[in-house]
Design a protein around this motif. Structure first.
Motif, PDB file in Angstrom:
ATOM      1  N   LEU A 126     -31.908 105.065 -79.072  1.00  0.00           N
ATOM      2  CA  LEU A 126     -31.329 103.737 -79.288  1.00  0.00           C
ATOM      3  C   LEU A 126     -30.152 103.811 -80.267  1.00  0.00           C
ATOM      4  O   LEU A 126     -29.054 103.351 -79.957  1.00  0.00           O
ATOM      5  CB  LEU A 126     -32.399 102.760 -79.801  1.00  0.00           C
ATOM      6  CG  LEU A 126     -31.925 101.318 -79.964  1.00  0.00           C
ATOM      7  CD1 LEU A 126     -31.516 100.711 -78.613  1.00  0.00           C
ATOM      8  CD2 LEU A 126     -33.008 100.452 -80.613  1.00  0.00           C
ATOM      9  N   ALA A 127     -30.377 104.406 -81.414  1.00  0.00           N
ATOM     10  CA  ALA A 127     -29.313 104.478 -82.428  1.00  0.00           C
ATOM     11  C   ALA A 127     -28.164 105.344 -81.929  1.00  0.00           C
ATOM     12  O   ALA A 127     -28.377 106.389 -81.314  1.00  0.00           O
ATOM     13  CB  ALA A 127     -29.876 105.040 -83.724  1.00  0.00           C
ATOM     14  N   THR A 128     -26.934 104.892 -82.213  1.00  0.00           N
ATOM     15  CA  THR A 128     -25.771 105.737 -81.918  1.00  0.00           C
ATOM     16  C   THR A 128     -25.313 106.461 -83.177  1.00  0.00           C
ATOM     17  O   THR A 128     -24.472 107.342 -83.120  1.00  0.00           O
ATOM     18  CB  THR A 128     -24.605 104.899 -81.362  1.00  0.00           C
ATOM     19  OG1 THR A 128     -24.243 103.912 -82.331  1.00  0.00           O
ATOM     20  CG2 THR A 128     -25.003 104.206 -80.062  1.00  0.00           C
ATOM     21  N   ASP A 129     -25.842 106.048 -84.323  1.00  0.00           N
ATOM     22  CA  ASP A 129     -25.476 106.676 -85.586  1.00  0.00           C
ATOM     23  C   ASP A 129     -26.629 106.426 -86.561  1.00  0.00           C
ATOM     24  O   ASP A 129     -27.337 105.428 -86.440  1.00  0.00           O
ATOM     25  CB  ASP A 129     -24.189 106.037 -86.118  1.00  0.00           C
ATOM     26  CG  ASP A 129     -23.457 106.918 -87.129  1.00  0.00           C
ATOM     27  OD1 ASP A 129     -23.986 107.967 -87.516  1.00  0.00           O
ATOM     28  OD2 ASP A 129     -22.346 106.520 -87.517  1.00  0.00           O
ATOM     29  N   GLU A 130     -26.812 107.326 -87.517  1.00  0.00           N
ATOM     30  CA  GLU A 130     -27.831 107.139 -88.543  1.00  0.00           C
ATOM     31  C   GLU A 130     -27.161 107.383 -89.881  1.00  0.00           C
ATOM     32  O   GLU A 130     -26.500 108.399 -90.063  1.00  0.00           O
ATOM     33  CB  GLU A 130     -28.987 108.122 -88.347  1.00  0.00           C
ATOM     34  CG  GLU A 130     -29.637 107.984 -86.991  1.00  0.00           C
ATOM     35  CD  GLU A 130     -30.816 108.936 -86.811  1.00  0.00           C
ATOM     36  OE1 GLU A 130     -31.508 109.228 -87.795  1.00  0.00           O
ATOM     37  OE2 GLU A 130     -31.023 109.377 -85.679  1.00  0.00           O
ATOM     38  N   LEU A 131     -27.321 106.421 -90.803  1.00  0.00           N
ATOM     39  CA  LEU A 131     -26.659 106.551 -92.105  1.00  0.00           C
ATOM     40  C   LEU A 131     -27.669 106.454 -93.234  1.00  0.00           C
ATOM     41  O   LEU A 131     -28.611 105.652 -93.181  1.00  0.00           O
ATOM     42  CB  LEU A 131     -25.607 105.454 -92.285  1.00  0.00           C
ATOM     43  CG  LEU A 131     -24.371 105.527 -91.375  1.00  0.00           C
ATOM     44  CD1 LEU A 131     -23.470 104.320 -91.636  1.00  0.00           C
ATOM     45  CD2 LEU A 131     -23.595 106.820 -91.600  1.00  0.00           C
ATOM     46  N   SER A 132     -27.433 107.270 -94.251  1.00  0.00           N
ATOM     47  CA  SER A 132     -28.181 107.215 -95.509  1.00  0.00           C
ATOM     48  C   SER A 132     -27.177 106.853 -96.596  1.00  0.00           C
ATOM     49  O   SER A 132     -26.036 107.296 -96.545  1.00  0.00           O
ATOM     50  CB  SER A 132     -28.782 108.587 -95.805  1.00  0.00           C
ATOM     51  OG  SER A 132     -29.147 108.676 -97.171  1.00  0.00           O
ATOM     52  N   ILE A 133     -27.584 106.060 -97.591  1.00  0.00           N
ATOM     53  CA  ILE A 133     -26.624 105.767 -98.669  1.00  0.00           C
ATOM     54  C   ILE A 133     -26.792 106.731 -99.840  1.00  0.00           C
ATOM     55  O   ILE A 133     -26.115 106.588-100.853  1.00  0.00           O
ATOM     56  CB  ILE A 133     -26.684 104.305 -99.153  1.00  0.00           C
ATOM     57  CG1 ILE A 133     -28.057 103.941 -99.702  1.00  0.00           C
ATOM     58  CG2 ILE A 133     -26.247 103.369 -98.036  1.00  0.00           C
ATOM     59  CD1 ILE A 133     -28.018 102.688-100.583  1.00  0.00           C
ATOM     60  N   GLY A 134     -27.643 107.737 -99.714  1.00  0.00           N
ATOM     61  CA  GLY A 134     -27.755 108.725-100.788  1.00  0.00           C
ATOM     62  C   GLY A 134     -29.095 109.424-100.728  1.00  0.00           C
ATOM     63  O   GLY A 134     -30.006 108.999-100.022  1.00  0.00           O
ATOM     64  N   ASP A 135     -29.203 110.485-101.506  1.00  0.00           N
ATOM     65  CA  ASP A 135     -30.391 111.332-101.439  1.00  0.00           C
ATOM     66  C   ASP A 135     -31.498 110.798-102.330  1.00  0.00           C
ATOM     67  O   ASP A 135     -31.837 111.405-103.359  1.00  0.00           O
ATOM     68  CB  ASP A 135     -30.023 112.775-101.810  1.00  0.00           C
ATOM     69  CG  ASP A 135     -29.118 113.395-100.762  1.00  0.00           C
ATOM     70  OD1 ASP A 135     -29.126 112.912 -99.611  1.00  0.00           O
ATOM     71  OD2 ASP A 135     -28.405 114.351-101.094  1.00  0.00           O
ATOM     72  N   TYR A 136     -32.024 109.652-101.940  1.00  0.00           N
ATOM     73  CA  TYR A 136     -33.181 109.048-102.593  1.00  0.00           C
ATOM     74  C   TYR A 136     -33.814 108.155-101.553  1.00  0.00           C
ATOM     75  O   TYR A 136     -33.182 107.810-100.550  1.00  0.00           O
ATOM     76  CB  TYR A 136     -32.775 108.225-103.828  1.00  0.00           C
ATOM     77  CG  TYR A 136     -31.491 107.463-103.629  1.00  0.00           C
ATOM     78  CD1 TYR A 136     -30.290 107.963-104.114  1.00  0.00           C
ATOM     79  CD2 TYR A 136     -31.482 106.271-102.902  1.00  0.00           C
ATOM     80  CE1 TYR A 136     -29.110 107.294-103.891  1.00  0.00           C
ATOM     81  CE2 TYR A 136     -30.298 105.601-102.678  1.00  0.00           C
ATOM     82  CZ  TYR A 136     -29.117 106.117-103.182  1.00  0.00           C
ATOM     83  OH  TYR A 136     -27.938 105.462-102.946  1.00  0.00           O
ATOM     84  N   VAL A 137     -35.077 107.781-101.758  1.00  0.00           N
ATOM     85  CA  VAL A 137     -35.780 107.004-100.738  1.00  0.00           C
ATOM     86  C   VAL A 137     -35.955 105.574-101.233  1.00  0.00           C
ATOM     87  O   VAL A 137     -36.521 105.336-102.302  1.00  0.00           O
ATOM     88  CB  VAL A 137     -37.146 107.640-100.405  1.00  0.00           C
ATOM     89  CG1 VAL A 137     -37.855 106.815 -99.344  1.00  0.00           C
ATOM     90  CG2 VAL A 137     -36.949 109.074 -99.912  1.00  0.00           C
ATOM     91  N   LEU A 138     -35.449 104.638-100.463  1.00  0.00           N
ATOM     92  CA  LEU A 138     -35.609 103.212-100.747  1.00  0.00           C
ATOM     93  C   LEU A 138     -36.837 102.699-100.011  1.00  0.00           C
ATOM     94  O   LEU A 138     -37.369 103.368 -99.129  1.00  0.00           O
ATOM     95  CB  LEU A 138     -34.371 102.462-100.259  1.00  0.00           C
ATOM     96  CG  LEU A 138     -33.036 102.916-100.855  1.00  0.00           C
ATOM     97  CD1 LEU A 138     -31.870 102.382-100.038  1.00  0.00           C
ATOM     98  CD2 LEU A 138     -32.942 102.468-102.298  1.00  0.00           C
TER      99      LEU A 138
END
Ligand code: ADE
Length: 244
Positions: A126-138
């Motif tokens: 489904l996703a065409t892209d996957e983004l993280s805003i940084g190396d920590y878990v929200l």
């Protein structure tokens, strides 16, 4: 620019989009944002959106059906042409270059994951892209979606008063920004650097460039690998290395 945001917690976004720059951009019609509650696309009387993981282990996993149903209903015939971005700590890391890339689209759809994770079929099919805003878990993708909407919105022409503002600021050129001062010239014991009061524009420009280089060299040397640097910049960096 239109943002569709799919979330189990639309209430988290109130406030973030109702103040300051995003508020003004919405009022000016430069940006529209629609929040969609994934739960409304879940089947059954209980509208269940999560379940236990196959293979065991702790935590709950977001089920694929409500997310696929929500994305398909929201996008309709735009399904093939709209970026479908899943916010996840497993994604590629969001930065200013990615913000610029996203700001060129007319529409973006953001899917906020929650719980321990999202069924892999959402990632794969489904996703065409996957983004993280940084190396920590929200706790979920909602805060990440706010970060992306904010960073992208301020790049849309007309949103900020001064277009030079986004060009000169931190990261725009791959460097950290130079320091800013305003009145008074002397605050407690702390003086504004003389050069800024001198009125010599060429010297001010050179000082700012050197400060940006120095701060980047001290705090984020990794950025120097990809920054656009002149021969004069490189000479200054060699001088910093020699002095250290
Ligand atoms: N969801 C949980 N952690 C995240 C992160 N770091 N970035 C994006 N989405 C997330």
């Amino acid at each position: 620019m239109h943002f569709d945001i799919l979330t189990l917690f639309p209430g988290l976004f109130t406030g973030a989009f109702e103040e300051s720059i995003i508020k003004r951009a919405r009022e000016a019609g430069l940006v529209t944002i629609t929040l969609h509650n994934i739960r409304e696309y879940a089947a059954g009387r209980h509208r269940i959106t999560d379940d236990t993981p196959y293979g065991g282990g702790g935590g709950m996993i977001m089920k694929p059906e409500p997310i696929f149903a929500a994305v398909e209903a929201v996008l309709g015939e735009r399904l093939e042409t709209t970026p479908i971005i899943l916010l996840t700590p497993k994604g590629r890391v969001f930065n200013q270059a990615v913000a610029r890339e996203l700001s060129r689209h007319r529409r973006l759809l953001l899917v906020c994951g929650r719980y321990e994770g999202v069924d892999e079929r959402v990632h794969q099919h489904l996703a065409t892209d996957e983004l993280s805003i940084g190396d920590y878990v929200l706790s979920g993708g909602e805060v990440a979606a706010m970060v992306i909407v904010d960073a992208v919105t301020r790049l849309i022409p007309g949103v900020l008063g001064d277009p030079a503002a986004t060009f000169e600021e931190s990261h725009a050129e791959g460097l950290l920004e130079y320091p800013h001062y305003t009145r008074p010239p002397l605050f407690r014991d702390h003086q504004v650097p003389d050069v800024l009061l001198s009125g010599h524009h060429a010297e001010i420009t050179r000082w700012r460039r050197q400060q940006a280089l120095r701060h980047t060299w001290e705090r984020r040397p990794d950025l120097l690998q990809t920054a656009r640097l002149s021969e004069e910049d490189r000479a200054y960096l060699r001088q910093l290395e020699a002095e250290s």
